[in-house]
Design a protein around this motif. Structure first.
Motif, short mmCIF file in Angstrom:
data_model
loop_
_atom_site.label_atom_id
_atom_site.label_comp_id
_atom_site.label_asym_id
_atom_site.label_seq_id
_atom_site.Cartn_x
_atom_site.Cartn_y
_atom_site.Cartn_z
N THR A 225 42.42 20.67 25.70
CA THR A 225 41.06 20.87 25.22
C THR A 225 41.01 20.38 23.78
O THR A 225 42.06 20.14 23.17
CB THR A 225 40.64 22.35 25.27
OG1 THR A 225 41.30 23.06 24.20
CG2 THR A 225 40.97 22.99 26.61
N PRO A 226 39.84 20.25 23.19
CA PRO A 226 39.78 19.83 21.78
C PRO A 226 40.52 20.76 20.83
O PRO A 226 40.87 20.36 19.72
CB PRO A 226 38.28 19.81 21.49
CG PRO A 226 37.65 19.51 22.82
CD PRO A 226 38.50 20.26 23.81
N ASN A 227 40.77 22.01 21.27
CA ASN A 227 41.48 22.97 20.43
C ASN A 227 42.91 23.24 20.89
O ASN A 227 43.64 23.97 20.23
CB ASN A 227 40.72 24.30 20.40
CG ASN A 227 39.46 24.23 19.57
OD1 ASN A 227 39.50 23.89 18.39
ND2 ASN A 227 38.32 24.52 20.20
N LEU A 228 43.31 22.68 22.02
CA LEU A 228 44.63 22.96 22.57
C LEU A 228 45.33 21.66 22.94
O LEU A 228 44.83 20.88 23.76
CB LEU A 228 44.51 23.85 23.81
CG LEU A 228 45.84 24.19 24.51
CD1 LEU A 228 46.75 25.00 23.59
CD2 LEU A 228 45.57 24.95 25.81
N GLY A 229 46.48 21.45 22.33
CA GLY A 229 47.26 20.24 22.56
C GLY A 229 47.90 19.80 21.25
O GLY A 229 47.68 20.40 20.20
N PRO A 230 48.68 18.73 21.30
CA PRO A 230 49.37 18.27 20.09
C PRO A 230 48.54 17.34 19.22
O PRO A 230 49.04 16.82 18.22
CB PRO A 230 50.57 17.52 20.67
CG PRO A 230 50.04 16.94 21.95
CD PRO A 230 49.08 17.97 22.49
N GLN A 231 47.28 17.13 19.56
CA GLN A 231 46.50 16.07 18.94
C GLN A 231 46.26 16.26 17.44
O GLN A 231 46.23 15.28 16.68
CB GLN A 231 45.15 15.90 19.66
CG GLN A 231 44.25 17.11 19.68
CD GLN A 231 44.48 17.99 20.89
OE1 GLN A 231 45.45 17.81 21.63
NE2 GLN A 231 43.59 18.94 21.11
#
Length: 504
Positions: free
Chosen positions: A105-111
């Motif tokens: 999601t835009p808030n979850l991940g390594p991004q």
């Protein structure tokens, strides 16, 4: 102290000094506060200071601690079918699990970590390129070479961004206060020209080789290989002959060769060997602790700690945290391959050893960057001070890129087979005689086996159009997961500048 450790110590000393000098000078993307601007103006006065500033750009390549554990190559393994996320349980590193099963999601991940790292590197490169010609103390030869290095590094950061996110802000200079909220987010068709231009400029001025006390600085061959990789990923068939030409320039330079032993590649003595076109250098001598984690202050490779066996007790290896367990698919694909034992640890078959199985445990773990007991750092927290370099570009990869590009451009299949079979012959595999589409598939298979767990597989699946077929069971949907989401924090900071990627 051996030659390699001496070189690492030189870089570590410079980088630790720069932590104090430049640490407050860098700005997060879209941060309008003019932090440290007077210091920057005063700092770029001499050739020595300029070199230290150049090293600070290289330093960003090492960072794997931005907004959590964001080790680029290891996370690309997780996104592919080479490894799973792993760890102690599903809640250990949620961003890794989200990348593994494509529940990003835009808030979850390594991004967010990837974004911050790349734009900090770009900022430092832009600043260097703006300052270097104004340093009267610097020789013309120094200016020419270091500008080539800064452009190589800027191209590397942008290449990572365009592969990860697709549409990103194009920033080719340091921004004034009025520009921060008017930066334009552009597509790959506008990012690639800067990558190509920067690398062509670098190729024109970089040396073919460096002395032993400069290991870690980029060369002409590294720039040629990175440009070939970028054009290959851009995937325009009209550019395949250029990819082949770039790779053959590296091959014919005489600067590189395959090591006789595949196993030797992954030892300390195998760092910066004849097969290394470019490496990201780490050190076990920086004595880093958790106080330096999170802002790029350490010089060790924490990814090594991540992939070790949990609570390990036995010979050869040191304990780790159980991430990146090798997938059953990769283990089956490599069964019987001579590279198996140097790529995969069969943990349950280790004599006199025991470990605690972690999340998604398969009994198989990564060998290439595994923590070796004899290499535990003498000072600092051992988890943060592994000195294993990342083999960013290997000569074997160049040979396989050349073979692929030759076939795709309609070149000599005999030459393509020669390059492919050089890689196979090194490990005692029989030469292949295939042609046409089968030859291309054989090259892709060889890439999977030769480069397994080195972080290339996910991008290879994307560019060859095979990601949906191979990763569909993991949750991959091409219309969404070809790119990561733009970090929500960046969109919140500049809602009129950034648009979220489709599907998020």
């Amino acid at each position: 102290m051996n030659k390699l450790n001496q070189t690492k110590s030189i870089w570590v000393s410079l980088l630790l000094a720069l932590t104090l000098i430049l640490g407050s000078c860098s700005k997060d993307f879209l941060n309008t506060r003019p932090v440290g601007r007077v210091l920057e103006v005063n700092y770029y006065q001499t050739e020595e200071q300029a070199f230290e500033a150049l090293v600070s750009i290289y330093d960003v390549l090492q960072w794997n601690d931005q907004y959590g554990f964001t080790m680029f190559r290891f996370l690309q393994n997780v996104a592919s079918d080479d490894t799973y996320a792993g760890g102690s349980d599903a809640s250990d590193q949620p961003s890794w699990v989200a990348y593994d099963n494509f529940t990003l999601t835009p808030n979850l991940g390594p991004q967010r970590g990837f974004w911050r790292k790349s734009y900090k590197g770009i900022y430092r490169a832009n600043l260097f390129l703006e300052k270097i010609d104004g340093i009267e103390d610097a020789s013309e030869a120094f200016r020419t070479r270091t500008k080539g290095e800064a452009k190589f590094l800027r191209a590397k950061f942008y290449f990572d961004l365009v592969r990860l996110f697709g549409n990103v802000p194009l920033i080719d200079h340091t921004l004034g206060a009025s520009e921060y909220y008017t930066v334009e987010q552009v597509g790959p068709d506008q990012i690639y020209p800067l990558i190509i231009s920067d690398l062509e400029d670098a190729i024109a001025v970089l040396p073919s080789s460096v002395s032993s006390n400069q290991l870690g600085r980029v060369t002409k061959g590294a720039a040629q290989a990175l440009l070939a990789r970028a054009l290959l990923f851009e995937n325009d068939e009209n550019n395949m002959s250029q990819v082949a030409s770039l790779c053959e320039s590296v091959i014919q330079s005489g600067e590189y060769s395959l090591l006789t032993s595949f196993a030797d590649l992954w030892t300390a003595d195998g760092e910066w060997s004849s097969e290394s076109v470019f490496e990201i250098t780490y050190s076990e001598n920086s004595a880093s602790d958790w106080g330096s984690f999170g802002w790029g202050g350490g010089e060790g490779n924490v990814g090594v700690q991540f992939i070790g066996m949990r609570d390990y007790n036995g010979p050869t290896y040191a304990t780790g945290w159980g991430f990146c367990p090798v997938s059953t698919e990769l283990e089956a694909a490599m069964d019987g391959d001579p590279r198996y034992g140097y790529t995969i640890i069969d943990a349950d078959a280790l004599p006199g050893a025991e470990y605690t199985p972690g999340y998604q445990n398969t009994g198989f773990l990564m060998r290439k960057y595994a923590p070796i007991a004899a290499n535990v750092a003498p000072d600092g927290d051992p988890a943060l001070n592994w000195g294993n370099n990342i083999r960013e570009i290997r000569y074997a990869d160049v040979l396989l890129m050349a073979a692929e590009a030759i076939v795709r451009s309609g070149g000599s299949e005999g030459t393509a087979r020669t390059y492919l079979n050089q890689v196979r012959d090194r490990v005692g595999l029989a030469a292949l005689t295939s042609s046409g589409n089968q030859l291309l598939e054989d090259i892709y298979t060889e890439r999977r086996l030769e480069l397994a767990t080195e972080g290339h597989r996910f991008f290879d699946l994307i560019r060859t159009g095979k990601a949906s077929e191979v990763l569909g069971d993991q949750g991959f949907v091409a219309s969404t997961h070809t790119y990561l989401p733009i970090p929500q924090q960046e969109i919140d900071a500049a809602p009129d500048v950034l648009t979220q990627n489709p599907g998020y």
